[in-house]
Design a protein around this motif. Structure first.
Motif, PDB file in Angstrom:
ATOM      1  N   VAL A 213     -42.618  -2.838 -13.127  1.00  0.00           N
ATOM      2  CA  VAL A 213     -41.313  -3.054 -12.494  1.00  0.00           C
ATOM      3  C   VAL A 213     -40.312  -3.619 -13.504  1.00  0.00           C
ATOM      4  N   VAL A 214     -40.772  -4.567 -14.316  1.00  0.00           N
ATOM      5  CA  VAL A 214     -39.889  -5.165 -15.322  1.00  0.00           C
ATOM      6  C   VAL A 214     -39.434  -4.120 -16.339  1.00  0.00           C
ATOM      7  N   LEU A 215     -40.381  -3.332 -16.857  1.00  0.00           N
ATOM      8  CA  LEU A 215     -40.037  -2.306 -17.846  1.00  0.00           C
ATOM      9  C   LEU A 215     -39.103  -1.251 -17.260  1.00  0.00           C
ATOM     10  N   ASP A 216     -39.337  -0.878 -15.996  1.00  0.00           N
ATOM     11  CA  ASP A 216     -38.469   0.100 -15.346  1.00  0.00           C
ATOM     12  C   ASP A 216     -37.065  -0.472 -15.172  1.00  0.00           C
ATOM     13  N   ALA A 217     -36.983  -1.750 -14.823  1.00  0.00           N
ATOM     14  CA  ALA A 217     -35.675  -2.382 -14.650  1.00  0.00           C
ATOM     15  C   ALA A 217     -34.914  -2.451 -15.965  1.00  0.00           C
ATOM     16  N   VAL A 218     -35.624  -2.731 -17.048  1.00  0.00           N
ATOM     17  CA  VAL A 218     -34.981  -2.779 -18.366  1.00  0.00           C
ATOM     18  C   VAL A 218     -34.465  -1.398 -18.759  1.00  0.00           C
ATOM     19  N   GLN A 219     -35.267  -0.369 -18.485  1.00  0.00           N
ATOM     20  CA  GLN A 219     -34.893   0.986 -18.878  1.00  0.00           C
ATOM     21  C   GLN A 219     -33.708   1.511 -18.070  1.00  0.00           C
ATOM     22  N   HIS A 220     -33.683   1.224 -16.770  1.00  0.00           N
ATOM     23  CA  HIS A 220     -32.639   1.773 -15.898  1.00  0.00           C
ATOM     24  C   HIS A 220     -31.597   0.741 -15.485  1.00  0.00           C
ATOM     25  N   GLN A 221     -31.686  -0.471 -16.022  1.00  0.00           N
ATOM     26  CA  GLN A 221     -30.755  -1.558 -15.723  1.00  0.00           C
ATOM     27  C   GLN A 221     -30.897  -2.098 -14.306  1.00  0.00           C
ATOM     28  N   SER A 222     -31.692  -1.473 -13.479  1.00  0.00           N
ATOM     29  CA  SER A 222     -31.959  -1.948 -12.119  1.00  0.00           C
ATOM     30  C   SER A 222     -33.142  -1.164 -11.570  1.00  0.00           C
ATOM     31  N   VAL A 223     -33.686  -1.650 -10.461  1.00  0.00           N
ATOM     32  CA  VAL A 223     -34.784  -0.960  -9.800  1.00  0.00           C
ATOM     33  C   VAL A 223     -34.348  -0.608  -8.389  1.00  0.00           C
ATOM     34  N   ALA A 224     -34.431   0.671  -8.017  1.00  0.00           N
ATOM     35  CA  ALA A 224     -34.039   1.106  -6.682  1.00  0.00           C
ATOM     36  C   ALA A 224     -34.928   0.437  -5.635  1.00  0.00           C
ATOM     37  N   PRO A 225     -34.345   0.009  -4.503  1.00  0.00           N
ATOM     38  CA  PRO A 225     -35.160  -0.616  -3.444  1.00  0.00           C
ATOM     39  C   PRO A 225     -36.315   0.273  -3.001  1.00  0.00           C
ATOM     40  N   GLU A 226     -36.087   1.597  -2.988  1.00  0.00           N
ATOM     41  CA  GLU A 226     -37.153   2.510  -2.582  1.00  0.00           C
ATOM     42  C   GLU A 226     -38.351   2.447  -3.535  1.00  0.00           C
ATOM     43  N   LYS A 227     -38.068   2.242  -4.828  1.00  0.00           N
ATOM     44  CA  LYS A 227     -39.158   2.095  -5.785  1.00  0.00           C
ATOM     45  C   LYS A 227     -39.962   0.832  -5.492  1.00  0.00           C
ATOM     46  N   LEU A 228     -39.265  -0.240  -5.182  1.00  0.00           N
ATOM     47  CA  LEU A 228     -39.953  -1.496  -4.877  1.00  0.00           C
ATOM     48  C   LEU A 228     -40.817  -1.350  -3.623  1.00  0.00           C
TER      49      LEU A 228
END
Length: 297
Positions: A256-271
């Motif tokens: 989740v952290v790496l995805d957030a860094v790559q995309h600047q945020s994490v979609a709620p659906e991903k969470l």
């Protein structure tokens, strides 16, 4: 301490997948696989000196059934598909798909003579799959991956289950260090000719190596050996339930952290997808903890 170590090992798995995917973006899949296995072989060669008990009795490939010698080849399939899934769907899809595939693979193995433990009850299997499969698919859809690659994300996990069984047998016969070395050597015997045929090992390849950050160039291969060694240590020190729950948590958390860094945020659906996968994995492992000791896998 063992719980923290299992969490840290899970985090290393996520970082390893990230590095492997980035390496493919620099070199392409076959050349990246070659580099990963060369680095892994060099790291595994020092394993005996670093880890007590990393040595082994005499090495004799004839002691294992011939198909058990394919563990190194299975590793090629696992890493190759994982790298492609990473490029097309991101780190979370690669991790969630692999974990879901491992669960599916474990349930399939339970139905075969290879299983050394009791079978999970059908209601538990249905409950676990009802969480992890939709969760993984949700992550894939929100990552923009095509349906083919969402489905492909499950494949490495299944092959990891088969590879782990082969490795367990080979390790008991040859020792952990020699098992790792054999896996890398057998894979390189396939990867080197393939790369030569594709014309990958030319002067341009050498120039590309010089432009790759050192942590990307070496990270995937080094971490691969470290992860296998750490899991082996943990399974000797603590219960499989604690080990794998820590690994799952570490992988998904860092993912989740790496995805957030790559995309600047994490979609709620991903969470939501991550939560569904985590609940499914925990449900499966907690069932194991309720079995009699003699029936644990």
């Amino acid at each position: 301490m063992d719980v923290l170590l299992s969490l840290g090992c899970g985090a290393l798995v996520a970082i390893m997948v990230q590095f492997s995917g980035e390496l493919q973006m620099f070199l392409g899949p076959l050349a990246a696989l070659l580099v990963l296995h060369v680095v892994g072989l060099l790291t595994a060669s020092g394993y005996r000196r670093i880890v007590p008990g990393g040595g082994a009795p005499g090495f004799n490939p004839r002691q294992a059934p011939v198909w058990y010698l394919s563990a190194g080849m299975l590793g090629i399939v696992v890493v190759l598909i994982n790298m492609e899934v990473f490029v097309r769907g991101g780190i979370l899809l690669a991790l969630a798909g692999t974990l879901a595939g491992q669960t599916l693979g474990a349930y399939i193995v339970e139905l075969t003579p290879w299983s050394r433990g009791g079978q999970s009850v059908w209601i538990q299997r249905a409950m676990v799959l009802a969480f992890i499969v939709p969760g993984s698919v949700m992550i894939g859809v929100q990552s923009g991956a095509e349906p083919l690659w969402i489905a492909a994300a499950f494949v490495p996990g299944f092959f990891l289950i088969v590879q782990s069984m082969f490795n367990s047998y080979n390790s008991s016969r040859w020792g952990h260090s020699r098992m790792l070395q054999f896996n890398y050597v057998s894979a390189l015997l396939v990867l080197i000719p393939l790369n030569l045929l594709r014309g990958n090992l030319d002067s341009e390849f050498m120039a590309q190596l010089g432009g790759i950050p050192i942590h990307v160039l070496l990270g995937g291969g080094v971490l691969g050996v470290a992860v296998v060694g750490t899991i082996t240590y943990l399974l000797k020190k603590t219960s499989p339930v604690k080990t794998f729950l820590g690994l799952y948590t570490g992988q998904l958390g860092i993912g989740v952290v790496l995805d957030a860094v790559q995309h600047q945020s994490v979609a709620p659906e991903k969470l939501i997808g991550v939560v569904l996968v985590a609940v499914g994995l925990i449900a499966g492992e907690l069932k194991l903890s309720l079995r009699p000791r003699g029936q644990r896998l």
